[in-house]
Design an enzyme around this catalytic site. Structure first.
Site, PDB file in Angstrom:
ATOM      1  N   CYS A  46      -0.747  -4.108   5.249  1.00  0.00           N
ATOM      2  CA  CYS A  46      -0.043  -2.978   4.659  1.00  0.00           C
ATOM      3  C   CYS A  46      -0.751  -2.701   3.141  1.00  0.00           C
ATOM      4  O   CYS A  46      -1.002  -3.462   2.424  1.00  0.00           O
ATOM      5  CB  CYS A  46       1.260  -3.386   4.521  1.00  0.00           C
ATOM      6  SG  CYS A  46       2.303  -2.139   3.623  1.00  0.00           S
ATOM      7  N   CYS A  49       1.964  -3.669   0.198  1.00  0.00           N
ATOM      8  CA  CYS A  49       2.462  -4.786   0.020  1.00  0.00           C
ATOM      9  C   CYS A  49       1.508  -5.997   0.613  1.00  0.00           C
ATOM     10  O   CYS A  49       1.802  -7.249   0.245  1.00  0.00           O
ATOM     11  CB  CYS A  49       3.756  -5.090   0.408  1.00  0.00           C
ATOM     12  SG  CYS A  49       4.105  -5.153   2.270  1.00  0.00           S
ATOM     13  N   CYS A  95       6.289  -0.658   8.007  1.00  0.00           N
ATOM     14  CA  CYS A  95       6.225  -1.983   7.519  1.00  0.00           C
ATOM     15  C   CYS A  95       7.506  -2.670   7.241  1.00  0.00           C
ATOM     16  O   CYS A  95       8.326  -2.218   6.558  1.00  0.00           O
ATOM     17  CB  CYS A  95       5.351  -1.884   6.179  1.00  0.00           C
ATOM     18  SG  CYS A  95       5.165  -3.688   5.520  1.00  0.00           S
ATOM     19  N   CYS A  98       8.084  -3.855   3.249  1.00  0.00           N
ATOM     20  CA  CYS A  98       8.054  -2.950   2.275  1.00  0.00           C
ATOM     21  C   CYS A  98       8.658  -1.207   2.503  1.00  0.00           C
ATOM     22  O   CYS A  98       9.125  -0.435   1.756  1.00  0.00           O
ATOM     23  CB  CYS A  98       6.867  -2.648   1.298  1.00  0.00           C
ATOM     24  SG  CYS A  98       5.829  -1.709   2.082  1.00  0.00           S
ATOM     25  N   CYS A 119       0.623   3.804  17.340  1.00  0.00           N
ATOM     26  CA  CYS A 119      -0.366   4.819  17.002  1.00  0.00           C
ATOM     27  C   CYS A 119      -0.149   4.937  15.475  1.00  0.00           C
ATOM     28  O   CYS A 119       0.832   5.473  15.122  1.00  0.00           O
ATOM     29  CB  CYS A 119       0.045   6.223  17.894  1.00  0.00           C
ATOM     30  SG  CYS A 119      -0.891   7.264  17.448  1.00  0.00           S
TER      31      CYS A 119
HETATM   32 ZN   LIG Z   1       4.341  -3.009   3.423  1.00  0.00          ZN
END
Ligand SMILES: [Zn+2]
Length: 133
Positions: A46, A49, A95, A98, A119
């Site tokens: 990510c 984060c 995610c 976060c 996707c």
């Molecule tokens: Zn994240």
């Protein structure tokens, strides 16, 4: 525990397009993402984060125009929520740490071992190449 980032901090760290996609559930135009053709070995994390999201091992060319994966890096990497926007029933992929928007999950039973296709926007992924040993 969800990590919190202030809007101000994220607007500084992310490009306007990344901000729009990650924090306002935007979608990049197909075939424009920088990681679409990436076939190197490594991990996708990510960009907000650093949470490990996907592995290059499950990335495949879906022909959709977005980076596609048939599985997550580990159970609990992402959070799935129903998304009924735009008059369609889809599953949004966030995610798990976060809450940033990553993309959508589709059924792809014919093609993939898991029957799933994640996707994901390139802007929602940061690639960490596998270290040479
Ligand atoms: Zn994240």
């Amino acid at each position: 525990m969800a990590k919190q980032f202030t809007d101000e901090e994220l607007r500084k760290r992310l490009t306007p397009e990344e901000y729009h996609i990650l924090r306002e559930a935007g979608t990049e135009a197909p075939y424009t993402g920088k990681l679409l053709e990436n076939k190197a070995e490594g991990t996708y994390v990510c960009p907000v984060c650093g949470n490990e999201l996907f592995s290059s091992k499950t990335k495949f060319d879906s022909g959709s125009g977005w980076p596609s994966f048939y599985d997550v890096a580990s159970t609990g990497s992402v959070k799935l929520v129903p998304d009924d926007s735009l008059g369609m029933h889809r599953v949004e992929v966030l995610c798990a740490v976060c809450g940033s928007h990553l993309g959508h999950l589709f059924d792809d039973a014919k093609n993939q071992p898991t029957g799933q296709r994640f996707c994901i926007n390139s802007a929602s992924l940061k690639f960490m190449p596998k270290k040479q040993s």
